[in-house]
Write an enzyme that holds these catalytic residues in place. Structure first.
Site, PDB file in Angstrom:
ATOM      1  N   HIS A 166      -6.075 -33.311  18.214  1.00 52.94           N
ATOM      2  CA  HIS A 166      -4.943 -34.150  18.630  1.00 52.94           C
ATOM      3  C   HIS A 166      -3.816 -33.292  19.192  1.00 52.94           C
ATOM      4  CE1 HIS A 166      -6.649 -37.727  16.626  1.00 52.94           C
ATOM      5  NE2 HIS A 166      -7.242 -36.784  15.922  1.00 52.94           N
ATOM      6  N   GLU A 168      10.498  -4.909   4.368  1.00 50.84           N
ATOM      7  CA  GLU A 168      10.515  -6.312   3.953  1.00 50.84           C
ATOM      8  C   GLU A 168      10.183  -6.451   2.461  1.00 50.84           C
ATOM      9  OE1 GLU A 168       9.002  -5.092   6.626  1.00 50.84           O
ATOM     10  OE2 GLU A 168       8.987  -6.529   8.286  1.00 50.84           O
ATOM     11  N   GLY A 226      -4.929  -2.094   5.176  1.00 53.07           N
ATOM     12  CA  GLY A 226      -4.172  -3.261   4.709  1.00 53.07           C
ATOM     13  C   GLY A 226      -4.854  -4.577   5.049  1.00 53.07           C
ATOM     14  N   ARG A 227      -5.267  -4.736   6.298  1.00 47.52           N
ATOM     15  CA  ARG A 227      -5.832  -6.023   6.720  1.00 47.52           C
ATOM     16  C   ARG A 227      -7.248  -6.253   6.216  1.00 47.52           C
ATOM     17  NH1 ARG A 227      -4.711  -2.596  10.634  1.00 47.52           N
ATOM     18  NH2 ARG A 227      -6.317  -1.786  12.040  1.00 47.52           N
ATOM     19  N   LYS A 234       8.013  -0.808  12.252  1.00 48.81           N
ATOM     20  CA  LYS A 234       8.659  -0.434  10.990  1.00 48.81           C
ATOM     21  C   LYS A 234       9.811   0.545  11.251  1.00 48.81           C
ATOM     22  CE  LYS A 234       4.592  -1.229   8.071  1.00 48.81           C
ATOM     23  NZ  LYS A 234       3.727  -0.776   6.994  1.00 48.81           N
ATOM     24  N   LYS A 270       0.839  -1.202   0.000  1.00 45.26           N
ATOM     25  CA  LYS A 270       0.000   0.000   0.000  1.00 45.26           C
ATOM     26  C   LYS A 270       0.877   1.256   0.000  1.00 45.26           C
ATOM     27  CE  LYS A 270      -3.601   2.150   2.811  1.00 45.26           C
ATOM     28  NZ  LYS A 270      -4.455   2.027   3.977  1.00 45.26           N
ATOM     29  N   GLU A 276      -4.868  -6.767  15.422  1.00 36.71           N
ATOM     30  CA  GLU A 276      -4.320  -5.482  14.991  1.00 36.71           C
ATOM     31  C   GLU A 276      -5.404  -4.404  15.095  1.00 36.71           C
ATOM     32  OE1 GLU A 276      -1.919  -5.835  11.443  1.00 36.71           O
ATOM     33  OE2 GLU A 276      -1.981  -3.693  11.097  1.00 36.71           O
TER      34      GLU A 276
HETATM   35  C1  G6Q Z   1      -2.459  -3.880   7.990  1.00 42.10           C
HETATM   36  C2  G6Q Z   1      -1.219  -3.365   8.494  1.00 42.10           C
HETATM   37  C3  G6Q Z   1       0.029  -4.031   7.995  1.00 42.10           C
HETATM   38  C4  G6Q Z   1       0.380  -3.705   6.548  1.00 42.10           C
HETATM   39  C5  G6Q Z   1       1.801  -4.168   6.264  1.00 42.10           C
HETATM   40  C6  G6Q Z   1       2.215  -3.936   4.843  1.00 42.10           C
HETATM   41  O1  G6Q Z   1      -3.554  -3.426   8.258  1.00 42.10           O
HETATM   42  O2  G6Q Z   1      -1.147  -1.996   8.370  1.00 42.10           O
HETATM   43  O3  G6Q Z   1      -0.036  -5.423   8.145  1.00 42.10           O
HETATM   44  O4  G6Q Z   1      -0.523  -4.289   5.676  1.00 42.10           O
HETATM   45  O5  G6Q Z   1       2.666  -3.548   7.149  1.00 42.10           O
HETATM   46  O6  G6Q Z   1       2.140  -2.589   4.507  1.00 42.10           O
HETATM   47  P1  G6Q Z   1       2.283  -2.121   3.027  1.00 42.10           P
HETATM   48  O7  G6Q Z   1       1.166  -2.724   2.234  1.00 42.10           O
HETATM   49  O8  G6Q Z   1       2.223  -0.628   3.045  1.00 42.10           O
HETATM   50  O9  G6Q Z   1       3.605  -2.640   2.520  1.00 42.10           O
END
Ligand code: G6Q
Length: 546
Positions: free
Chosen positions: A388, A217, A271-272, A516, A211, A357
């Site tokens: 199990h 990463e 994002g989530r 981050k 986003k 989150e």
């Molecule tokens: C989701 C969070 C987090 C995010 C990641 C990736 O709600 O904010 O999990 O999606 O940190 O972020 P980017 O999509 O900006 O790389």
């Protein structure tokens, strides 16, 4: 703060106090007692919607509990909050953003305004572009730099840009086409290496999903994978093999992604909650536009159910309220999710992010520390495997762990023998968790096995099950893209309801943002001859890493 949503202290609400009192009255009554006392229990505690049959009767509740919980929802201004969310009000106040993942799957064309502009036409055209791209890749019309069709897709993203697509990809494995999709997320260099080691750059498409397009990463993985690609292919090949999903069009272009391969997303999608957007590109590639559309439709229809059903018949609302009942009035800390299908193996991990989150917040909408419990800890695994493993603790441990059992009436491949065994386990577990096993039953069983009296007396306490363990049963017709969409949306709305009632903001994630930033300082120190001073433990760890 709290200009767009109601602001209240739940502890001061009449219903909250009544629920505290009510809990004490109910503390000694077991779920089995409730069944004896309420002949109509099943009627009021089964909620049916389309292919969903949701049974909440195996809980430590009675009719009065539900009445009080519904009163809590009303006193918290839930109705007003739902309207605000769907109407595009900037309810994510700490980031000054609307929360409109629901617009991405809206089933009617009622305009959704953001800053006075209807966003539905833009959603439709972006989706059209995404679907055309998918059709080209799936049909083989799209060619790699040596003229071969794409056979493999690698989704490079993390958190919200990974978990949703990865979970749905696995969940819809039955519906997928020939494309092999892989997910690279961890900055651990072994992760990407392992995922690409057998790939042919000529036939692989890399989708960089971020986003912000600033996430360490994802950018590290994207850069390393591009370098690996360019060891074998010319620079001009990048346009055939790299696509991006982002709100940050400048950064994606700077990375070298061709404009026609950039799929925009908007800041009103968290994002989530983003698998419904272009972040779902890898899903759409794997299952094709038709199934992706069904996924969106299922979610969209669940949105309608959530928006229009009275709270007592509203599945996300009732599940949210029952969860609050245990979290805030019985001291439960965790909730377990057990999907009885291997396809949904990753659902607990996905919802861990969604729930923890969103509602892992300790400051209320009034900007002050809350004095009540908020987000529950979510965990789980697929059944029957989980039986199990950790089920022992649920049955006989000292902790109260409310459970969601999710099952499907029909299997996908149609092996009836296995399906009956699966369903037998699914049903028997909730019954056993509720009923337990008394000392008298254990003694009779042991006697029948020929054990002597002394041995029976010694062994009995260990074989007794207290029971009275609460469960919700979500029994769904079949795992289809449509029903999966509805199921995910159901949990999204549960998150929303709980955030409103707990008086917190569910759509920011400052704890994730902190992570981050933190690593950057240590990273500088790892590369520096003169690292900054931390505490003795951190200094030693930094020294040891060099
Ligand atoms: C989701 C969070 C987090 C995010 C990641 C990736 O709600 O904010 O999990 O999606 O940190 O972020 P980017 O999509 O900006 O790389």
């Amino acid at each position: 703060m709290a200009k767009t949503l109601p602001n209240h202290n739940p502890l001061h609400l009449k219903s909250w106090k009544a629920l505290q009192q009510h809990q004490q009255e109910l503390a000694q009554t077991t779920i089995a007692d409730h069944f004896l006392q309420e002949p109509d229990r099943i009627e009021y505690s089964v909620l049916e919607w389309e292919d969903f049959y949701v049974d909440v009767s195996k809980n430590r509740i009675n009719k009065r509990t539900l009445e009080l919980l519904l009163q809590l929802a009303n006193e918290s201004g839930l109705e007003q909050a739902i309207q605000a969310q769907f109407n595009g009000v900037a309810i994510n106040e700490t980031e000054n953003r609307a929360v409109l993942h629901t617009a991405l799957r809206q089933v009617d064309s009622q305009p959704v305004l953001v800053s006075g502009k209807n966003i539905l036409p833009e959603i439709a055209s972006t989706k059209e572009k995404m679907y055309q791209f998918c059709e080209q890749i799936i049909s083989g019309q799209w060619k790699g730099y040596t003229g071969k069709a794409i056979t493999h897709v690698v989704n490079i993203g993390i958190g919200g840009s990974d978990l949703g697509p990865a979970m749905v990809y696995e969940a819809l494995a039955f519906y997928k086409n020939h494309l092999d999709v892989r997910f690279v997320s961890n900055v651990d260099g072994d992760h990407y290496r392992e995922k690409i080691k057998d790939l042919n750059p000529e036939t692989t498409l890399f989708v960089v999903v971020s986003k912000t397009f600033t996430t360490q990463e994802t950018l590290s993985n994207a850069n390393s994978i591009r370098a690996w690609f360019l060891e074998q292919a010319p620079e001009s090949a990048v346009k055939n093999h790299f696509a991006a999903v982002s709100t940050n069009l400048e950064k994606t272009t700077a990375f070298g992604i061709a404009a026609e391969n950039i799929f925009p997303m908007n800041d009103w999608v968290g994002g989530r909650f983003s698998l419904w957007s272009t972040v779902g590109l890898s899903i759409a590639l794997a299952v094709g536009p038709k199934h992706f559309e069904a996924l969106l439709n299922g979610a969209g229809q669940m949105d309608v159910h959530f928006k229009t059903s009275t709270f007592d018949k509203n599945i996300p609302v009732v599940l949210a309220l029952i969860s609050i009942w245990y979290n805030n009035f019985w001291g439960a800390e965790t909730e377990v999710l057990v999907p009885y299908t291997e396809y949904l193996r990753q659902l607990p991990a996905y919802l861990q992010q969604g729930i923890m989150e969103s509602n892992g917040k300790g400051v209320g909408r009034d900007g002050k520390a809350v004095a009540h419990q908020t987000g529950t800890i979510i965990w789980g695994a697929s059944g029957t495997n989980a039986q199990h493993a950790f089920f022992q603790l649920i049955h006989q441990g000292t902790k109260l762990i409310p459970a969601d059992f999710i099952g499907f009436r029909k299997s996908i491949h149609g092996n009836q023998d296995h399906q009956q065994k699966l369903l037998a386990n699914f049903i028997a577990q909730t019954e056993a968790l509720m009923k337990g096993k008394s000392a008298a039953t254990v003694e009779t069983e042991l006697k029948a096995k020929g054990m002597d009296t002394a041995a029976i007396a010694a062994l009995t306490p260990f074989k007794v099950f207290e029971g009275n363990r609460p469960t919700n049963t979500l029994f769904i017709e079949q795992l289809t893209p449509y029903n999966l969409g509805a199921l995910i949306a159901l949990y999204e709305h549960k998150i929303f309801v709980q955030g409103i009632l707990w008086n917190i903001y569910s759509y920011d994630q400052w704890g994730v943002e902190l992570g981050k930033e933190l690593a950057n300082t240590v990273l500088e120190d790892l590369n520096s001859q003169h690292p900054q001073k931390h505490d003795p433990s951190t200094d030693a760890l930094i020294a040891r890493s060099k």
